[in-house]
Structure formats: C-alpha cells, structure tokens
Scaffold this active site. Structure first.
Site, mmCIF file in Angstrom:
data_model
loop_
_atom_site.group_PDB
_atom_site.id
_atom_site.type_symbol
_atom_site.label_atom_id
_atom_site.label_comp_id
_atom_site.label_asym_id
_atom_site.label_seq_id
_atom_site.Cartn_x
_atom_site.Cartn_y
_atom_site.Cartn_z
ATOM 1 N N HIS A 85 -2.623 5.775 10.121
ATOM 2 C CA HIS A 85 -2.703 5.184 8.790
ATOM 3 C C HIS A 85 -1.494 5.534 7.935
ATOM 4 O O HIS A 85 -1.625 5.851 6.755
ATOM 5 C CB HIS A 85 -4.006 5.598 8.082
ATOM 6 C CG HIS A 85 -5.222 5.079 8.787
ATOM 7 N ND1 HIS A 85 -6.065 5.878 9.506
ATOM 8 C CD2 HIS A 85 -5.700 3.827 8.914
ATOM 9 C CE1 HIS A 85 -7.027 5.141 10.049
ATOM 10 N NE2 HIS A 85 -6.833 3.895 9.708
ATOM 11 N N ALA A 119 1.875 -1.959 4.820
ATOM 12 C CA ALA A 119 1.147 -0.805 4.287
ATOM 13 C C ALA A 119 2.055 0.148 3.512
ATOM 14 O O ALA A 119 1.562 1.015 2.804
ATOM 15 C CB ALA A 119 0.463 -0.055 5.430
HETATM 16 C C1 LIG Z 1 -4.504 3.164 17.169
HETATM 17 C C2 LIG Z 1 -4.707 2.654 15.764
HETATM 18 C C3 LIG Z 1 -5.982 2.418 15.307
HETATM 19 C C4 LIG Z 1 -6.190 1.945 14.003
HETATM 20 N N1 LIG Z 1 -7.460 1.710 13.590
HETATM 21 C C5 LIG Z 1 -7.670 1.193 12.373
HETATM 22 C C6 LIG Z 1 -8.986 0.852 11.941
HETATM 23 O O1 LIG Z 1 -9.961 1.014 12.683
HETATM 24 N N2 LIG Z 1 -9.153 0.363 10.692
HETATM 25 C C7 LIG Z 1 -8.096 0.170 9.844
HETATM 26 O O2 LIG Z 1 -8.301 -0.296 8.713
HETATM 27 N N3 LIG Z 1 -6.840 0.483 10.221
HETATM 28 C C8 LIG Z 1 -6.611 0.979 11.468
HETATM 29 N N4 LIG Z 1 -5.342 1.284 11.865
HETATM 30 C C9 LIG Z 1 -4.264 1.162 10.894
HETATM 31 C C10 LIG Z 1 -3.782 -0.271 10.749
HETATM 32 O O3 LIG Z 1 -3.721 -0.886 12.020
HETATM 33 C C11 LIG Z 1 -2.382 -0.210 10.135
HETATM 34 O O4 LIG Z 1 -2.432 0.558 8.948
HETATM 35 C C12 LIG Z 1 -1.890 -1.602 9.777
HETATM 36 O O5 LIG Z 1 -1.812 -2.405 10.945
HETATM 37 C C13 LIG Z 1 -0.514 -1.483 9.157
HETATM 38 O O6 LIG Z 1 -0.040 -2.797 8.917
HETATM 39 P P1 LIG Z 1 1.504 -3.029 8.685
HETATM 40 O O7 LIG Z 1 1.648 -4.495 8.451
HETATM 41 O O8 LIG Z 1 1.988 -2.085 7.639
HETATM 42 O O9 LIG Z 1 2.234 -2.575 10.021
HETATM 43 P P2 LIG Z 1 2.025 -3.090 11.522
HETATM 44 O O10 LIG Z 1 0.645 -3.665 11.734
HETATM 45 O O11 LIG Z 1 2.479 -1.951 12.374
HETATM 46 O O12 LIG Z 1 3.048 -4.312 11.630
HETATM 47 C C14 LIG Z 1 4.445 -4.108 11.762
HETATM 48 C C15 LIG Z 1 4.974 -5.286 12.561
HETATM 49 O O13 LIG Z 1 6.400 -5.268 12.464
HETATM 50 C C16 LIG Z 1 6.922 -5.516 13.747
HETATM 51 N N5 LIG Z 1 8.266 -4.944 13.758
HETATM 52 C C17 LIG Z 1 8.631 -3.642 13.759
HETATM 53 N N6 LIG Z 1 9.952 -3.513 13.740
HETATM 54 C C18 LIG Z 1 10.446 -4.764 13.705
HETATM 55 C C19 LIG Z 1 11.760 -5.285 13.673
HETATM 56 N N7 LIG Z 1 12.835 -4.503 13.635
HETATM 57 N N8 LIG Z 1 11.900 -6.622 13.628
HETATM 58 C C20 LIG Z 1 10.825 -7.437 13.640
HETATM 59 N N9 LIG Z 1 9.554 -6.999 13.670
HETATM 60 C C21 LIG Z 1 9.380 -5.684 13.711
HETATM 61 C C22 LIG Z 1 5.971 -4.855 14.706
HETATM 62 O O14 LIG Z 1 6.083 -5.399 15.994
HETATM 63 C C23 LIG Z 1 4.622 -5.187 14.047
HETATM 64 O O15 LIG Z 1 4.114 -6.434 14.468
HETATM 65 C C24 LIG Z 1 -5.102 1.727 13.150
HETATM 66 C C25 LIG Z 1 -3.795 1.955 13.630
HETATM 67 C C26 LIG Z 1 -3.607 2.407 14.917
HETATM 68 C C27 LIG Z 1 -2.201 2.629 15.422
#
Ligand SMILES: Cc1cc2nc3c(=O)[nH]c(=O)nc-3n(C[C@H](O)[C@H](O)[C@H](O)COP(=O)(O)OP(=O)(O)OC[C@H]3O[C@@H](n4cnc5c(N)ncnc54)[C@H](O)[C@@H]3O)c2cc1C
Length: 152
Positions: A85, A119
């Site tokens: 998270h 996030a």
């Molecule tokens: C194992 C695990 C279990 C989880 N369980 C839960 C849960 O049960 N409930 C809950 O609410 N949350 C959960 N979370 C947390 C939640 O999944 C994350 O907080 C959320 O997905 C974050 O969203 P984000 O958009 O910030 O990042 P991400 O979902 O990580 O998205 C980032 C995206 O950017 C892409 N990216 C990275 N670098 C580049 C680049 N240079 N160029 C282009 N694209 C790029 C990646 O491929 C990815 O698709 C969990 C996380 C994990 C790892």
C-alpha cells in the site's frame, strides 16, 4: 494528534538513481504504544489454556512477556515491514501551498502539462485498503481531463 509521515528525497541529481525513502515507521508515541500493547496482548493470547495444544513453542526467545517496553519496541523495529500500500509520495496540497507536489487538479506545481493520477497523490495515508481510493482519484482525474478538453 499530528502524525509525522515519511519522506522521499533525491539522493543525487541523476534522474535514474534510486531516491532516499524513509517511511518513518514506529516513530510516533501512539504507534509505539500500539505495537507494544499488541505484542503484550499476543503473549497473553498464546498463553491462554485454550491454546495449549495449538501453540508448539514460544515466540522467538529474543523477547518474552518479561521484556521491557523498550525491548519489545526494538524487536518490533527490527522485524517489522510493510507491503502493498505504498502511497503519498507525490502529495496534493491546496492551491498556492508551498508544500506538496501537486495542485488539487493533480497538475505538478510550477510544471506545465503534467498530471499525476495514482496512489502517490494522497496527502495522507488512508486508514483502509487503498485501491478504492485510487479508483476515485482516477474517476475524478478523467472528469477533469475531459473538462479541460472541452468534452461534453
Ligand atoms: C500483492 C498486493 C495486494 C494488494 N491487495 C490490495 C487489496 O486487497 N485491496 C486494496 O485496496 N489494495 C490492495 N493493494 C494495493 C493496490 O493494488 C495499490 O495500492 C494500487 O494498485 C495502486 O495503484 P496505482 O495506480 O498507484 O499503481 P499501480 O496499480 O502499481 O499502477 C502503476 C502502473 O504503471 C505502470 N508503469 C510503471 N512504470 C511505468 C513506465 N515507466 N511506463 C509506463 N507504465 C509504467 C505499471 O505497469 C502499472 O500498470 C495490493 C497491492 C499488492 C502489490
């Protein structure tokens, strides 16, 4: 109660060098008291007769129910970690604020044409699983981007 957050700082001027990340765990009196209390509760829990046949051995001998609060806290600091998270490394702040990275419209302060939508934008760590909040930020960002583009 003000809860100090962690920090992310540049280590060097090179964009691809890893940053210095300090999550600042267990550095607040409330957190410290909560973790020590939880450990003492766990000792009581596993010592109860109902669990005699289920608990094979005590916790690691590094700490015991007789350990001081300070020893328990040191142990917790050495073995604790967190996963899954990560957030708040690119926080929003009010218009005109000198703190924070983004304006409330998710644009990077003093930079043209770049929004952050993930996030990292949360100003504070929410007290719940954060994926739902990421969806809300994304929905709001989509609305703002469409509005800027003049879409109906
Ligand atoms: C194992 C695990 C279990 C989880 N369980 C839960 C849960 O049960 N409930 C809950 O609410 N949350 C959960 N979370 C947390 C939640 O999944 C994350 O907080 C959320 O997905 C974050 O969203 P984000 O958009 O910030 O990042 P991400 O979902 O990580 O998205 C980032 C995206 O950017 C892409 N990216 C990275 N670098 C580049 C680049 N240079 N160029 C282009 N694209 C790029 C990646 O491929 C990815 O698709 C969990 C996380 C994990 C790892």
């Amino acid at each position: 109660m003000t809860v100090p957050g962690g920090s992310v700082q540049l280590k060097t001027a090179k964009a691809f060098d890893p940053p210095l990340i300090n999550p600042n765990y267990l550095n607040h009196d409330f957190d410290n008291a909560a973790v020590v209390t939880a450990m003492r509760d766990a000792f009581k829990f596993v010592a109860s007769p109902e669990f005699n046949s289920l608990v094979g051995s005590p916790f690691e001998n590094l700490v015991t129910p007789n350990s001081t609060d300070g020893e328990l806290l040191t142990y917790a600091r050495n073995v604790s970690s967190t996963v899954n998270h990560g957030c708040c490394t690119c926080a929003m702040s009010p218009w005109g604020a000198t703190s924070g990275v983004l304006d409330p419209d998710l644009r990077i302060k003093k930079v043209e044409g770049v929004r952050v939508v993930d996030a990292s934008v949360f100003p504070r760590i929410p007290g719940f699983f954060i994926a739902g909040a990421v969806y809300m930020v994304a929905e709001k960002a989509a609305d703002m981007i469409l509005e800027d583009a003049g879409a109906e």
